[in-house]
Design a protein around this motif. Structure first.
Motif, short mmCIF file in Angstrom:
data_model
loop_
_atom_site.label_atom_id
_atom_site.label_comp_id
_atom_site.label_asym_id
_atom_site.label_seq_id
_atom_site.Cartn_x
_atom_site.Cartn_y
_atom_site.Cartn_z
N HIS A 60 -2.44 1.47 -5.86
CA HIS A 60 -1.08 1.50 -5.33
C HIS A 60 0.00 1.52 -6.42
O HIS A 60 1.17 1.55 -6.08
CB HIS A 60 -0.83 0.35 -4.36
CG HIS A 60 -1.83 0.31 -3.25
ND1 HIS A 60 -1.88 1.27 -2.27
CD2 HIS A 60 -2.84 -0.55 -2.98
CE1 HIS A 60 -2.87 1.00 -1.44
NE2 HIS A 60 -3.47 -0.09 -1.84
N GLU A 91 0.17 10.68 -3.24
CA GLU A 91 -1.02 10.29 -2.50
C GLU A 91 -2.23 10.99 -3.10
O GLU A 91 -2.26 12.20 -3.26
CB GLU A 91 -0.91 10.64 -1.02
CG GLU A 91 -2.07 10.10 -0.22
CD GLU A 91 -1.98 10.38 1.26
OE1 GLU A 91 -3.02 10.66 1.86
OE2 GLU A 91 -0.86 10.32 1.80
N ASN A 93 -6.48 10.79 -2.67
CA ASN A 93 -7.64 10.26 -1.95
C ASN A 93 -7.26 9.18 -0.94
O ASN A 93 -7.91 8.14 -0.83
CB ASN A 93 -8.69 9.73 -2.94
CG ASN A 93 -9.20 10.80 -3.85
OD1 ASN A 93 -9.24 11.98 -3.51
ND2 ASN A 93 -9.57 10.42 -5.06
N GLY A 94 -6.16 9.39 -0.23
CA GLY A 94 -5.75 8.47 0.82
C GLY A 94 -4.98 7.24 0.37
O GLY A 94 -4.56 6.44 1.20
N GLN A 95 -4.78 7.08 -0.92
CA GLN A 95 -3.99 5.95 -1.43
C GLN A 95 -2.69 6.47 -2.01
O GLN A 95 -2.65 7.52 -2.65
CB GLN A 95 -4.74 5.18 -2.53
CG GLN A 95 -5.78 4.24 -2.02
CD GLN A 95 -6.17 3.23 -3.10
OE1 GLN A 95 -5.35 2.75 -3.86
NE2 GLN A 95 -7.45 2.92 -3.14
N THR A 96 -1.61 5.69 -1.81
CA THR A 96 -0.31 6.05 -2.37
C THR A 96 -0.09 5.26 -3.65
O THR A 96 -0.33 4.06 -3.71
CB THR A 96 0.81 5.76 -1.36
OG1 THR A 96 0.56 6.52 -0.18
CG2 THR A 96 2.17 6.15 -1.91
#
Length: 142
Positions: A60, A91, A93-96
């Motif tokens: 994050h 973003e 791989n699905g993480q911000t």
């Protein structure tokens, strides 16, 4: 969570204070050896504190450098990120990831080419090298 982020920001700030001496050392010793060896020196001096030893980043905050389009894709775009910094949420791989990357335009073209070559060929990445000529061309296009 905010406390952890504040602590990480403080640690990162303290680390950055020590970077000037390390960058001067890196600039003095970056003319010999292979691009990978020189790139690893620059990475360890400047990039490691945020992107970690294995290139996994910090969840994050600081994005990973492993198998991402930012690293493996358009070289000019990657060079611009190093030269100009990066201040956008991204973003992967699905993480911000939302931490600001400071510009490193103080590095010489060869240092940027070496560190990007190191990153593009390390951590399981298999991408082409970056040349000082490519960095010089992107720097001139500002």
């Amino acid at each position: 969570m905010k406390f952890k982020i504040a602590c990480l920001a403080l640690v990162t700030s303290l680390f950055v204070l020590n970077l000037n001496a390390q960058v001067r050392h890196t600039k003095k010793h970056s003319s010999s050896g292979s691009a990978m060896a020189r790139g690893k020196i620059v990475y360890n001096s400047i990039c490691l504190s945020c992107h970690m030893a294995g290139g996994a980043g910090v969840p994050h905050l600081n994005p990973p450098l492993i198998n991402t389009t930012y690293v493996l894709g358009d070289k000019a775009k990657l060079i611009k990120i190093v030269l100009n910094g990066f201040n956008e949420d991204v973003e992967i791989n699905g993480q911000t990831y939302s931490n600001t990357m400071t510009p490193h335009s103080d590095l010489k073209d060869q240092q940027i080419a070496d560190v990007l070559t190191y990153v593009r060929k390390s951590f399981g990445n298999k991408a082409s090298s970056v040349s000082a000529v490519e960095v010089k061309k992107v720097r001139a296009s500002k």
